[in-house]
Every structure is written in C-alpha cells, then in structure tokens.
Write a protein that holds these residues in place. Structure first.
Motif, mmCIF file in Angstrom:
data_model
loop_
_atom_site.group_PDB
_atom_site.id
_atom_site.type_symbol
_atom_site.label_atom_id
_atom_site.label_comp_id
_atom_site.label_asym_id
_atom_site.label_seq_id
_atom_site.Cartn_x
_atom_site.Cartn_y
_atom_site.Cartn_z
ATOM 1 N N ASN A 40 33.263 45.439 40.382
ATOM 2 C CA ASN A 40 34.511 45.682 39.642
ATOM 3 C C ASN A 40 35.564 46.304 40.544
ATOM 4 O OD1 ASN A 40 33.464 44.692 37.264
ATOM 5 N ND2 ASN A 40 32.925 46.702 36.458
ATOM 6 N N ALA A 41 35.149 47.243 41.375
ATOM 7 C CA ALA A 41 36.085 47.891 42.292
ATOM 8 C C ALA A 41 36.645 46.885 43.295
ATOM 9 C CB ALA A 41 35.391 49.038 43.023
ATOM 10 N N ARG A 42 35.798 45.993 43.786
ATOM 11 C CA ARG A 42 36.260 44.977 44.745
ATOM 12 C C ARG A 42 37.202 43.985 44.070
ATOM 13 N NH1 ARG A 42 38.483 44.014 49.216
ATOM 14 N NH2 ARG A 42 38.025 41.971 50.097
ATOM 15 N N VAL A 43 36.904 43.607 42.835
ATOM 16 C CA VAL A 43 37.800 42.722 42.093
ATOM 17 C C VAL A 43 39.172 43.385 41.941
ATOM 18 C CG1 VAL A 43 38.245 41.652 39.841
ATOM 19 C CG2 VAL A 43 35.979 41.485 40.873
ATOM 20 N N ALA A 44 39.181 44.662 41.606
ATOM 21 C CA ALA A 44 40.452 45.387 41.462
ATOM 22 C C ALA A 44 41.214 45.410 42.789
ATOM 23 C CB ALA A 44 40.193 46.803 40.963
ATOM 24 N N GLU A 45 40.507 45.600 43.902
ATOM 25 C CA GLU A 45 41.165 45.580 45.214
ATOM 26 C C GLU A 45 41.800 44.225 45.496
ATOM 27 O OE1 GLU A 45 38.310 46.580 48.218
ATOM 28 O OE2 GLU A 45 37.957 48.578 47.391
ATOM 29 N N LEU A 46 41.064 43.154 45.229
ATOM 30 C CA LEU A 46 41.598 41.806 45.473
ATOM 31 C C LEU A 46 42.788 41.507 44.574
ATOM 32 C CD1 LEU A 46 38.298 39.753 45.917
ATOM 33 C CD2 LEU A 46 39.928 40.420 47.692
ATOM 34 N N LEU A 47 42.714 41.926 43.313
ATOM 35 C CA LEU A 47 43.842 41.709 42.399
ATOM 36 C C LEU A 47 45.070 42.495 42.853
ATOM 37 C CD1 LEU A 47 42.030 41.760 38.944
ATOM 38 C CD2 LEU A 47 43.067 39.778 40.062
ATOM 39 N N ALA A 48 44.870 43.713 43.334
ATOM 40 C CA ALA A 48 45.988 44.519 43.835
ATOM 41 C C ALA A 48 46.661 43.816 45.016
ATOM 42 C CB ALA A 48 45.493 45.904 44.242
ATOM 43 N N GLN A 49 45.860 43.272 45.927
ATOM 44 C CA GLN A 49 46.418 42.536 47.064
ATOM 45 C C GLN A 49 47.161 41.292 46.588
ATOM 46 O OE1 GLN A 49 43.137 41.631 49.632
ATOM 47 N NE2 GLN A 49 42.912 43.738 50.361
ATOM 48 N N HIS A 50 46.558 40.567 45.654
ATOM 49 C CA HIS A 50 47.146 39.322 45.150
ATOM 50 C C HIS A 50 48.506 39.563 44.490
ATOM 51 C CE1 HIS A 50 47.133 35.221 43.552
ATOM 52 N NE2 HIS A 50 47.509 35.737 42.392
ATOM 53 N N PHE A 51 48.611 40.627 43.703
ATOM 54 C CA PHE A 51 49.850 40.914 42.978
ATOM 55 C C PHE A 51 50.791 41.831 43.749
ATOM 56 C CE2 PHE A 51 47.111 39.580 39.438
ATOM 57 C CZ PHE A 51 47.950 38.643 38.845
ATOM 58 N N GLY A 52 50.368 42.317 44.911
ATOM 59 C CA GLY A 52 51.227 43.175 45.721
ATOM 60 C C GLY A 52 51.504 44.524 45.095
ATOM 61 N N VAL A 53 50.493 45.111 44.461
ATOM 62 C CA VAL A 53 50.634 46.420 43.828
ATOM 63 C C VAL A 53 49.557 47.348 44.394
ATOM 64 C CG1 VAL A 53 51.607 45.475 41.703
ATOM 65 C CG2 VAL A 53 49.138 45.820 41.865
ATOM 66 N N PRO A 54 49.735 48.668 44.255
ATOM 67 C CA PRO A 54 48.677 49.581 44.698
ATOM 68 C C PRO A 54 47.449 49.471 43.792
ATOM 69 C CG PRO A 54 50.548 50.799 43.797
ATOM 70 C CD PRO A 54 50.931 49.360 43.812
ATOM 71 N N ILE A 55 46.298 49.825 44.319
ATOM 72 C CA ILE A 55 45.043 49.734 43.578
ATOM 73 C C ILE A 55 45.098 50.553 42.287
ATOM 74 C CG2 ILE A 55 43.939 51.602 44.867
ATOM 75 C CD1 ILE A 55 42.064 48.527 43.764
ATOM 76 N N THR A 56 45.870 51.622 42.285
ATOM 77 C CA THR A 56 45.982 52.463 41.086
ATOM 78 C C THR A 56 46.728 51.763 39.954
ATOM 79 O OG1 THR A 56 47.949 53.514 42.012
ATOM 80 C CG2 THR A 56 45.837 54.634 42.353
ATOM 81 N N SER A 57 47.391 50.654 40.254
ATOM 82 C CA SER A 57 48.121 49.893 39.232
ATOM 83 C C SER A 57 47.271 48.807 38.587
ATOM 84 C CB SER A 57 49.370 49.255 39.846
ATOM 85 O OG SER A 57 50.263 50.254 40.275
#
Length: 75
Positions: A40-57
């Motif tokens: 789940n944490a890795r998915v969140a990291e990849l989504l943050a990169q994909h959308f150009g937002v910080p991981i906290t978003s």
C-alpha cells in the motif's frame, strides 16, 4: 483540484507500472508483496509520482487489505 480514484493493485509483480484503465480508475503493479501495508505504501508512492503531488497528499480511503482500493489525491 482533489479527486478520488479507484485502484486495482497487483502486488508481487515482476515490474512496477501504473495504467489508467478508465477515467478515475487505475491498475497499479508493484514488486513488493502484500505484507504489513508495504505494498500500500509503495502504491501511494507511485501514485504521488504519477500525479506530481507529495506522498502526504495521497490518502488510502478504503481497501487496506483488498486488491480494490479507493485513494484520495489532494492537489
């Protein structure tokens, strides 16, 4: 602009990849096995990169132990 997206996760995959299969619906593959929330944490990291937002978003709203998840992306 914030939005909610549906994510289907394949953990333990050979390659990592994000694919938009429909508007607001994604298929995400991660190498990490589904243990103790690490995938789940890795998915969140990849989504943050994909959308150009910080991981906290990137917030997991539903589906902590399921392959089908709902994430909230705060922009």
């Amino acid at each position: 602009m914030s939005k909610t997206i549906q994510v289907k996760v394949s953990a333990g995959a050979k390659t990592e990849h994000i694919e938009e299969i429909a508007p607001g619906s994604f298929k995400v593959r991660v190498r990490i096995p589904p243990e103790k929330g690490k995938a789940n944490a890795r998915v969140a990291e990849l989504l943050a990169q994909h959308f150009g937002v910080p991981i906290t978003s990137v917030i997991l709203m539903r589906g902590n132990t399921s392959r089908e998840k709902i994430f909230f992306i705060e922009k």
